[in-house]
Design a protein around this motif. Structure first.
Motif, PDB file in Angstrom:
ATOM      1  N   LYS A 214     -31.085 -27.638  -0.805  1.00  0.00           N
ATOM      2  CA  LYS A 214     -29.747 -27.256  -0.949  1.00  0.00           C
ATOM      3  C   LYS A 214     -29.327 -26.411  -0.026  1.00  0.00           C
ATOM      4  CE  LYS A 214     -30.026 -29.731  -4.924  1.00  0.00           C
ATOM      5  NZ  LYS A 214     -29.557 -30.983  -5.191  1.00  0.00           N
ATOM      6  N   LEU A 215     -27.928 -26.419   0.078  1.00  0.00           N
ATOM      7  CA  LEU A 215     -27.178 -25.349   0.931  1.00  0.00           C
ATOM      8  C   LEU A 215     -26.623 -24.355  -0.255  1.00  0.00           C
ATOM      9  CD1 LEU A 215     -25.809 -24.598   3.703  1.00  0.00           C
ATOM     10  CD2 LEU A 215     -23.973 -25.719   3.099  1.00  0.00           C
ATOM     11  N   TYR A 216     -26.849 -23.029   0.331  1.00  0.00           N
ATOM     12  CA  TYR A 216     -26.309 -21.942  -0.718  1.00  0.00           C
ATOM     13  C   TYR A 216     -25.483 -20.840   0.085  1.00  0.00           C
ATOM     14  CZ  TYR A 216     -29.704 -23.356  -4.175  1.00  0.00           C
ATOM     15  OH  TYR A 216     -30.627 -23.984  -5.188  1.00  0.00           O
ATOM     16  N   ASP A 217     -24.493 -20.804  -0.426  1.00  0.00           N
ATOM     17  CA  ASP A 217     -23.499 -19.616   0.130  1.00  0.00           C
ATOM     18  C   ASP A 217     -23.723 -18.497  -0.793  1.00  0.00           C
ATOM     19  OD1 ASP A 217     -21.476 -18.179   1.295  1.00  0.00           O
ATOM     20  OD2 ASP A 217     -19.796 -19.210   0.215  1.00  0.00           O
ATOM     21  N   THR A 218     -24.057 -17.460  -0.122  1.00  0.00           N
ATOM     22  CA  THR A 218     -24.247 -16.140  -0.689  1.00  0.00           C
ATOM     23  C   THR A 218     -23.435 -15.268  -0.603  1.00  0.00           C
ATOM     24  OG1 THR A 218     -25.351 -15.244   1.244  1.00  0.00           O
ATOM     25  CG2 THR A 218     -26.803 -16.607   0.127  1.00  0.00           C
ATOM     26  N   PRO A 219     -23.496 -13.969  -1.790  1.00  0.00           N
ATOM     27  CA  PRO A 219     -22.487 -13.027  -1.568  1.00  0.00           C
ATOM     28  C   PRO A 219     -22.510 -12.439  -0.403  1.00  0.00           C
ATOM     29  CG  PRO A 219     -23.916 -12.915  -3.590  1.00  0.00           C
ATOM     30  CD  PRO A 219     -24.429 -14.028  -2.740  1.00  0.00           C
ATOM     31  N   GLY A 220     -21.373 -11.806   0.092  1.00  0.00           N
ATOM     32  CA  GLY A 220     -21.565 -10.997   1.209  1.00  0.00           C
ATOM     33  C   GLY A 220     -22.065  -9.560   1.152  1.00  0.00           C
ATOM     34  N   VAL A 221     -23.020  -9.273   2.050  1.00  0.00           N
ATOM     35  CA  VAL A 221     -23.740  -8.005   1.881  1.00  0.00           C
ATOM     36  C   VAL A 221     -22.726  -6.952   2.251  1.00  0.00           C
ATOM     37  CG1 VAL A 221     -25.728  -6.664   2.618  1.00  0.00           C
ATOM     38  CG2 VAL A 221     -26.125  -9.122   2.349  1.00  0.00           C
ATOM     39  N   HIS A 222     -22.601  -6.019   1.189  1.00  0.00           N
ATOM     40  CA  HIS A 222     -21.492  -5.056   1.551  1.00  0.00           C
ATOM     41  C   HIS A 222     -21.930  -3.731   2.346  1.00  0.00           C
ATOM     42  CE1 HIS A 222     -18.150  -7.093  -0.235  1.00  0.00           C
ATOM     43  NE2 HIS A 222     -19.332  -7.536  -0.992  1.00  0.00           N
ATOM     44  N   LEU A 223     -21.532  -3.512   3.248  1.00  0.00           N
ATOM     45  CA  LEU A 223     -22.008  -2.166   4.172  1.00  0.00           C
ATOM     46  C   LEU A 223     -20.833  -1.165   4.157  1.00  0.00           C
ATOM     47  CD1 LEU A 223     -22.816  -4.457   7.458  1.00  0.00           C
ATOM     48  CD2 LEU A 223     -24.331  -3.808   5.465  1.00  0.00           C
ATOM     49  N   HIS A 224     -21.382   0.032   3.734  1.00  0.00           N
ATOM     50  CA  HIS A 224     -20.372   0.978   3.135  1.00  0.00           C
ATOM     51  C   HIS A 224     -19.992   1.545   4.623  1.00  0.00           C
ATOM     52  CE1 HIS A 224     -24.180   3.086   4.206  1.00  0.00           C
ATOM     53  NE2 HIS A 224     -23.558   4.143   4.497  1.00  0.00           N
ATOM     54  N   HIS A 225     -20.538   1.447   5.613  1.00  0.00           N
ATOM     55  CA  HIS A 225     -20.254   2.034   7.025  1.00  0.00           C
ATOM     56  C   HIS A 225     -19.071   1.354   7.702  1.00  0.00           C
ATOM     57  CE1 HIS A 225     -22.386  -0.952   9.215  1.00  0.00           C
ATOM     58  NE2 HIS A 225     -23.400  -0.808   8.478  1.00  0.00           N
TER      59      HIS A 225
ATOM     60  N   VAL B 184     -17.802   5.623   7.960  1.00  0.00           N
ATOM     61  CA  VAL B 184     -17.895   4.640   8.966  1.00  0.00           C
ATOM     62  C   VAL B 184     -18.725   5.208  10.132  1.00  0.00           C
ATOM     63  CG1 VAL B 184     -16.386   3.602  10.926  1.00  0.00           C
ATOM     64  CG2 VAL B 184     -15.384   3.812   8.308  1.00  0.00           C
ATOM     65  N   GLU B 185     -19.543   3.949  10.838  1.00  0.00           N
ATOM     66  CA  GLU B 185     -20.385   4.322  11.784  1.00  0.00           C
ATOM     67  C   GLU B 185     -19.704   3.848  13.284  1.00  0.00           C
ATOM     68  OE1 GLU B 185     -24.459   2.690  11.585  1.00  0.00           O
ATOM     69  OE2 GLU B 185     -24.817   3.731   9.613  1.00  0.00           O
ATOM     70  N   ILE B 186     -20.363   4.893  14.247  1.00  0.00           N
ATOM     71  CA  ILE B 186     -19.883   4.632  15.501  1.00  0.00           C
ATOM     72  C   ILE B 186     -21.217   4.148  16.429  1.00  0.00           C
ATOM     73  CG2 ILE B 186     -18.939   5.562  17.621  1.00  0.00           C
ATOM     74  CD1 ILE B 186     -17.812   7.630  15.604  1.00  0.00           C
ATOM     75  N   PHE B 187     -21.012   3.196  17.304  1.00  0.00           N
ATOM     76  CA  PHE B 187     -22.141   2.674  18.016  1.00  0.00           C
ATOM     77  C   PHE B 187     -21.655   2.498  19.392  1.00  0.00           C
ATOM     78  CE2 PHE B 187     -21.789   0.246  13.896  1.00  0.00           C
ATOM     79  CZ  PHE B 187     -23.120   0.256  13.686  1.00  0.00           C
ATOM     80  N   VAL B 188     -22.632   3.275  20.390  1.00  0.00           N
ATOM     81  CA  VAL B 188     -22.460   3.146  21.628  1.00  0.00           C
ATOM     82  C   VAL B 188     -23.451   2.084  22.150  1.00  0.00           C
ATOM     83  CG1 VAL B 188     -22.711   4.586  23.807  1.00  0.00           C
ATOM     84  CG2 VAL B 188     -21.816   5.793  21.853  1.00  0.00           C
ATOM     85  N   ARG B 189     -22.987   0.964  22.928  1.00  0.00           N
ATOM     86  CA  ARG B 189     -23.769  -0.023  23.454  1.00  0.00           C
ATOM     87  C   ARG B 189     -23.206  -0.224  24.736  1.00  0.00           C
ATOM     88  NH1 ARG B 189     -19.932  -4.412  19.882  1.00  0.00           N
ATOM     89  NH2 ARG B 189     -18.296  -4.560  21.486  1.00  0.00           N
ATOM     90  N   PRO B 190     -23.967  -1.513  25.388  1.00  0.00           N
ATOM     91  CA  PRO B 190     -23.754  -1.850  26.784  1.00  0.00           C
ATOM     92  C   PRO B 190     -22.643  -2.689  26.510  1.00  0.00           C
ATOM     93  CG  PRO B 190     -26.096  -2.159  26.559  1.00  0.00           C
ATOM     94  CD  PRO B 190     -25.547  -1.789  24.939  1.00  0.00           C
TER      95      PRO B 190
END
Length: 568
Positions: free
Chosen positions: A349-360, A532-538
């Protein structure tokens, strides 16, 4: 004499009157019986011990004595008969207990609660303000005709008409009554995945790549294989080279050390890349259930709608499933429970799942009515700051560049420029409705306090600004660079977008200087709301210029073999 000897052997067994002694032979009493396994509980262990009837015979003969006290053949015959009957009783009881256990499991599966097909919340008729509410008359009518799976709850009907009804507890601290469920409860609903054999389709938003990636995805997915789907690529700036973007995504994904089968760049709006995902799912499904996994507002429901539309061309099951699709909205927590979709003719079967909530993410702190501002609706266009003019940089930035200035990105981000080159430029990629303002750093606090809710939005309006907790987190950034002609890095704000930092931009018209020879670090202080998180990335190679400066890394043969392929 012979008769007396024979009776000694057969004592104490008595024979029916119609039997003659000549019909019996003492040797014939040694009957061979196929050993029947008997499951017995040991007094020293909980594990069952397998015994056969032949083992029972040996045990009984050990305790019978020797010589004159030894049991006769008749005694042994009776012992074997008694052991055989005991074994039959035990086996019968074991079969009966197994049957009861199996029956209980079947009943448990069949008694599943009917859920709203739009959000997955269990249907109920008692609490008007809670998800899953249905009018009692409607519920009874649908139940009578076995059509509960065709019901859309009251909350989903409002969401489908554009109402912003939050359902996730802790959304910016604003109360939501009984409509709210905790983020932990939603995450717990997915915890069973790591114990099942399934195919995981993991979605990541390209606009918020780091913030939506789910850093602890292995806690949910376990060792199950993953198809990584990058959504909303149609929002990238015009002229973006997707070969570069695909390589950039694979590089970032490889560092996560996940069991990724392939990477797909997609757009649910234009259906770009959806065919490739559908083909990969059919190839790798192998009878397993398929779970669509991702953070809140990453575009799961829109992706499922596009996937069903594409699959419906060849699969009648997917065509039928299109009628009852999950609801799409900008509200975190639109999907509240797993939604089963019969999209495959074969197994699984195909399942739509609840969005994983990220506090950041920024969506976790702003008011529900400001959420649409955070969701870009059209192609991103980088807002360059400072803006170049015919005579160089505009206004007060001619002499020392951005040094000593603070730049506000709406009311959500403040960047203090501490030490950069005169030619340093910042390009903002995010929602167009977030205004950008720059003031001297020594005036920044007063400016923010005065203009929050007016010029600096969100939060929108003075009433919401009064409840706003402010930019409580300050992170000091020291960004190294080697080539001043290429972007040094991106500063990604979780749930919002990113800022590309270019050490030296010639288009600003600043006179050549030798600062690049002495300064190899750029210093900033970034202010954001507390979680809220801050990411430094390429830097992501966005826009036409991205293809010019992006460099492909040389791979070893082993890296080439294990590295996931990307498709567009």
């Amino acid at each position: 004499m012979a008769l007396k000897t024979l009776s000694t052997f057969l004592n104490p067994i008595s024979f029916p009157k119609h039997c003659t002694l000549s019909a019996f032979n003492p040797v014939s009493l040694n009957i061979y019986r196929k050993p029947t396994p008997v499951s017995c509980k040991s007094t020293h262990s909980d594990s069952p011990t397998q015994l056969s009837l032949s083992d029972t015979k040996l045990l009984s003969s050990d305790t019978g004595g020797t010589g004159a006290a030894a049991p006769t053949r008749g005694d042994r015959f009776l012992e074997r008969q008694q052991a055989d009957e005991a074994a039959k009783v035990i086996i019968k009881e074991i079969k009966k207990s197994k049957k009861k256990t199996k029956t209980k499991k079947i009943l448990k599966v069949n008694s599943a609660t009917a859920c709203c097909y739009g959000c997955g919340a269990p249907l109920q008729t008692s609490e008007l303000d809670a998800p899953g509410y249905v009018d009692k008359d409607t519920y009874e009518l649908k139940k009578k005709h076995h059509q509960l799976r065709t019901i859309l709850c009251g909350r989903c009907k409002l969401l489908s008409h554009g109402h912003m009804i939050t359902a996730v507890g802790g959304n910016g601290g604003y109360s939501g009554g009984k409509q709210f469920v905790s983020a932990d409860e939603l995450r717990e609903k997915l915890s069973h995945l790591r114990h099942e054999k399934a195919l995981i389709v993991k979605l990541v938003d390209i606009v918020d790549f780091n913030g939506s990636f789910l850093s602890r995805v292995r806690d949910i997915a376990g060792a199950n294989p993953i198809i990584l789907v990058v959504t909303k690529v149609d929002l990238l700036p015009k002229g973006t080279d997707f070969n570069c973007v695909g390589d950039w995504v694979v590089e970032a994904t490889t560092k996560k050390k996940l069991n990724v089968l392939s990477v797909h760049l997609t757009s649910s709006k234009s259906l770009v890349g959806i065919v490739g995902v559908a083909s990969e799912i059919q190839k790798e499904k192998k009878g397993r259930d398929v779970y669509i996994l991702g953070s809140a507002n990453v575009g799961k429901s829109a992706f499922i709608s596009a996937l069903l539309k594409m699959m419906a061309q060849r699969d009648p099951a997917a065509a039928a499933a299109q009628k009852y699709k999950p609801i799409q909205s900008a509200v975190p927590g639109t999907t509240l429970g797993p939604i089963q979709i019969d999209a495959f003719l074969g197994g699984g079967k195909l399942y739509d799942t609840p969005g994983v909530h990220l506090h950041h993410r920024q969506a976790a702190v702003v008011h529900s009515e400001d959420l649409p501002i955070l969701a870009p609706q059209s192609r991103l266009r980088g807002q360059i700051f400072p803006v170049a003019s015919k005579n160089g940089m505009a206004g007060t930035f001619n002499t020392n560049g951005l040094n000593g200035f603070s730049i506000f990105w709406g009311g959500l981000v403040r960047i203090d420029v501490l030490k950069v080159l005169p030619e340093t430029c910042l390009t903002f990629y995010g929602p167009k409705r977030l205004p950008i303002h720059a003031v001297p750093t020594d005036e920044a606090d007063e400016f923010y306090k005065k203009e929050l809710g007016v010029l600096l939005t969100p939060p929108t309006g003075k009433d919401r600004a009064a409840e706003w907790r402010g930019l409580e987190t300050v992170q000091q950034l020291k960004i190294n660079f080697e080539d001043a002609e290429r972007p040094a890095s991106d500063v990604a704000i979780s749930g919002l977008g990113w800022i590309t930092i270019e050490p030296k931009r010639k288009s600003l018209g600043v006179t050549e200087s030798n600062f690049a020879e002495t300064i190899k670090e750029l210093h900033f202080a970034v202010h954001v709301p507390k979680p809220v998180e801050i990411f430094v990335r390429p830097s992501i190679p966005a826009g036409k210029a991205g293809a010019e400066w992006y460099q492909y890394r040389e791979l070893t043969e082993k890296e080439e073999e294990i590295r996931p392929k990307w498709y567009f």
